[in-house]
Write an enzyme that holds these catalytic residues in place. Structure first.
Site, PDB file in Angstrom:
ATOM      1  N   TYR A  48      -2.051  -1.556  11.146  1.00 23.35           N
ATOM      2  CA  TYR A  48      -2.166  -1.916   9.554  1.00 23.35           C
ATOM      3  C   TYR A  48      -0.938  -1.480   8.602  1.00 23.35           C
ATOM      4  CZ  TYR A  48      -3.766  -1.574   4.780  1.00 23.35           C
ATOM      5  OH  TYR A  48      -3.677  -1.620   3.350  1.00 23.35           O
ATOM      6  N   LYS A  98       2.339  -3.695   6.689  1.00 21.51           N
ATOM      7  CA  LYS A  98       2.747  -3.734   5.202  1.00 21.51           C
ATOM      8  C   LYS A  98       4.182  -3.433   5.221  1.00 21.51           C
ATOM      9  CE  LYS A  98      -1.386  -4.355   3.175  1.00 21.51           C
ATOM     10  NZ  LYS A  98      -1.526  -5.729   2.554  1.00 21.51           N
ATOM     11  N   SER A 115       0.917  -1.216   0.011  1.00 25.10           N
ATOM     12  CA  SER A 115       0.270  -0.148  -0.156  1.00 25.10           C
ATOM     13  C   SER A 115       0.791   1.212   0.131  1.00 25.10           C
ATOM     14  CB  SER A 115      -0.680  -0.124   1.251  1.00 25.10           C
ATOM     15  OG  SER A 115      -1.595   1.310   1.424  1.00 25.10           O
TER      16      SER A 115
HETATM   17  C1  UD1 Z   1      -7.414   4.500   3.487  1.00 30.79           C
HETATM   18  C2  UD1 Z   1      -6.179   4.110   4.356  1.00 30.79           C
HETATM   19  C3  UD1 Z   1      -5.122   3.541   3.762  1.00 30.79           C
HETATM   20  C4  UD1 Z   1      -5.506   2.206   2.930  1.00 30.79           C
HETATM   21  C5  UD1 Z   1      -6.603   2.934   1.889  1.00 30.79           C
HETATM   22  C6  UD1 Z   1      -7.020   1.734   0.970  1.00 30.79           C
HETATM   23  C7  UD1 Z   1      -6.583   5.293   6.480  1.00 30.79           C
HETATM   24  C8  UD1 Z   1      -6.090   6.781   7.081  1.00 30.79           C
HETATM   25  N1  UD1 Z   1      -5.872   5.194   5.536  1.00 30.79           N
HETATM   26  O1  UD1 Z   1      -6.679   5.647   2.660  1.00 30.79           O
HETATM   27  O2  UD1 Z   1      -4.001   3.094   4.712  1.00 30.79           O
HETATM   28  O3  UD1 Z   1      -4.377   1.707   2.396  1.00 30.79           O
HETATM   29  O4  UD1 Z   1      -7.646   3.463   2.568  1.00 30.79           O
HETATM   30  O5  UD1 Z   1      -7.884   2.125  -0.195  1.00 30.79           O
HETATM   31  O6  UD1 Z   1      -7.721   5.174   6.688  1.00 30.79           O
HETATM   32  N2  UD1 Z   1     -13.070  10.864   3.374  1.00 30.79           N
HETATM   33  C9  UD1 Z   1     -14.136  11.748   3.602  1.00 30.79           C
HETATM   34  N3  UD1 Z   1     -15.180  11.133   4.057  1.00 30.79           N
HETATM   35  C10 UD1 Z   1     -15.238   9.755   4.240  1.00 30.79           C
HETATM   36  C11 UD1 Z   1     -14.319   8.768   3.779  1.00 30.79           C
HETATM   37  C12 UD1 Z   1     -13.082   9.442   3.629  1.00 30.79           C
HETATM   38  O7  UD1 Z   1     -13.986  12.892   3.527  1.00 30.79           O
HETATM   39  O8  UD1 Z   1     -16.213   9.499   4.733  1.00 30.79           O
HETATM   40  C13 UD1 Z   1     -11.779  11.626   2.837  1.00 30.79           C
HETATM   41  C14 UD1 Z   1     -10.548  11.388   3.616  1.00 30.79           C
HETATM   42  O9  UD1 Z   1     -10.196  12.267   4.511  1.00 30.79           O
HETATM   43  C15 UD1 Z   1      -9.308  11.401   2.594  1.00 30.79           C
HETATM   44  C16 UD1 Z   1     -10.219  10.924   1.146  1.00 30.79           C
HETATM   45  O10 UD1 Z   1     -11.475  11.080   1.402  1.00 30.79           O
HETATM   46  O11 UD1 Z   1      -9.114  12.697   2.296  1.00 30.79           O
HETATM   47  C17 UD1 Z   1      -9.968   9.451   0.967  1.00 30.79           C
HETATM   48  O12 UD1 Z   1     -10.121   8.496   2.270  1.00 30.79           O
HETATM   49  P1  UD1 Z   1     -10.221   6.835   2.227  1.00 30.79           P
HETATM   50  O13 UD1 Z   1     -11.120   6.599   1.144  1.00 30.79           O
HETATM   51  O14 UD1 Z   1     -10.677   6.690   3.584  1.00 30.79           O
HETATM   52  O15 UD1 Z   1      -8.810   6.453   1.752  1.00 30.79           O
HETATM   53  P2  UD1 Z   1      -7.315   6.843   2.628  1.00 30.79           P
HETATM   54  O16 UD1 Z   1      -7.528   7.579   4.074  1.00 30.79           O
HETATM   55  O17 UD1 Z   1      -6.670   7.615   1.428  1.00 30.79           O
END
Ligand code: UD1
Length: 338
Positions: free
Chosen positions: A148, A152, A124
């Site tokens: 997690y 990795k 990842s």
């Molecule tokens: C997350 C994991 C990462 C993992 C990846 C798999 C965390 C901190 N990191 O990445 O380790 O490898 O998923 O795909 O969880 N967001 C919102 N609202 C939501 C959900 C997300 O605003 O309900 C925003 C987050 O703040 C971020 C973006 O969307 O800026 C992407 O979030 P997400 O899809 O959870 O992925 P990551 O955090 O990048």
């Protein structure tokens, strides 16, 4: 090649099974179905037009895994099996370390014992930790901010050590950015149990009416519109990256290789929400709430190493990712049948 795919009934695993078969290889699934539905297998067989060999086993079980390899005649392994929820890993670190390290070790030891030397690992972009350089390249130092992510980093280290000890191994470490989307048929896709942790499945569930509103975690980052920026990659592009890596391992002399699998394109939360609204024709109501602890403001892939060395690139756009996610979600509003 006869390829064992651990975690092959999961989200990325299932899409990879189809790509492996489409490339003319044979795919065998090992999955304990702890975070996957048996209905996936019916859908895969329907899409592939042929039966698929599935072993319902937990690959931390040494005896069962050894038997699988004794009978399996595998040429290669793609290892997806593992726990993947960041928040849960913070709450239950021992379970995460035991399961993720054990499954990798058990599979690698069985491969070692049975002379299988080609291994593709599901890593990842989380291993880049908090580097100030936002465009991630494979030579950056690795670290993590949660258990997690540490699993990795640790498995990557075990693989490096193995490659030093025995140069007959051919190991590919694939660092995924943010996998989203679904197979173009709409028959397989991401089906998180409970409240989705990740952005795209949450947005899709709001669009289909399963959830009322999205929470946007912060709009005061130093980014294009203040919301978090990531590199989203269509799961079918990701799947074809696995096949490219698998085949490349047959040509190279280095025992250990690492490739970023991303599109290289930074996309904000609101850009993704707007694209999804266009693709689905549905409004996505949202509230801006506090930042999510542990989130990084922005990062994306430099995919040029994979582009050059694997002859692979992500071809599907953000609009494709949203259209395909919507096809899956609208045709399967409650996910797979139980
Ligand atoms: C997350 C994991 C990462 C993992 C990846 C798999 C965390 C901190 N990191 O990445 O380790 O490898 O998923 O795909 O969880 N967001 C919102 N609202 C939501 C959900 C997300 O605003 O309900 C925003 C987050 O703040 C971020 C973006 O969307 O800026 C992407 O979030 P997400 O899809 O959870 O992925 P990551 O955090 O990048």
């Amino acid at each position: 090649m006869r390829v064992l795919i651990t975690g092959g009934a999961g989200y990325i695993g299932s899409h990879t099974v189809l790509e492996v078969l489409a490339a003319g290889h044979d795919a065998v699934i090992a999955d304990d179905f702890s975070n996957a539905r048996p209905a996936v297998v019916d859908r895969l067989e329907e899409l592939a037009g042929r039966p698929i060999e599935v072993h319902r086993i937990d690959v931390t079980d040494e005896a069962a895994t050894d038997t699988l390899f004794a009978d399996g005649r595998f040429d290669a392994v793609i290892h997806f099996a593992g726990f993947k929820a960041v928040g849960e890993s913070v709450a239950e670190p021992l379970n995460y370390y035991r399961n993720n390290l054990d499954s990798a070790l058990t599979v690698l030891r069985a491969m070692d014992a049975h002379g299988v030397r080609r291994f593709v690992f599901s890593s990842s972009a989380t291993v880049y930790g908090e580097n100030p350089v936002l465009e991630r390249t494979e030579d950056m130092p690795t670290s993590a901010t949660n258990p997690y992510g540490w699993t990795k980093v640790m498995i990557e280290q075990m693989l490096r050590d193995l490659a030093v000890a025995d140069d007959t191994w051919r190991i590919a470490v694939l660092r995924y950015f943010n996998p989203v989307g679904a197979h173009r048929s709409g028959r397989i896709g991401e089906d998180p149990s409970g409240l989705p942790n990740n952005l795209m499945p949450f947005v899709a569930q709001v669009a289909v009416g399963r959830r009322e509103r999205l929470s946007v975690f912060g709009d005061d980052y130093d980014t294009v519109d203040g919301t978090g920026v990531r590199d989203y990659i269509h799961v079918d592009d990701l799947a074809s990256g696995h096949v490219a890596a698998l085949e490349r391992l047959g040509e190279i002399t280095e025992p250990w290789s690492v490739w970023n699998l991303g599109s290289g394109e930074p996309v904000s939360v609101l850009q993704l929400v707007n694209a999804f609204s266009r693709a689905s024709g549905r409004p996505i109501p949202y509230d801006v709430v506090a930042r999510r602890p542990g989130d990084l403001p922005a990062y994306w892939a430099d995919p040029s190493k994979a582009n050059a060395e694997l002859g692979w690139r992500a071809t599907r756009t953000v609009d494709d990712m949203c259209a395909d996610t919507w096809r899956w979600q609208s045709q399967n509003p409650d996910g797979y049948p139980a």
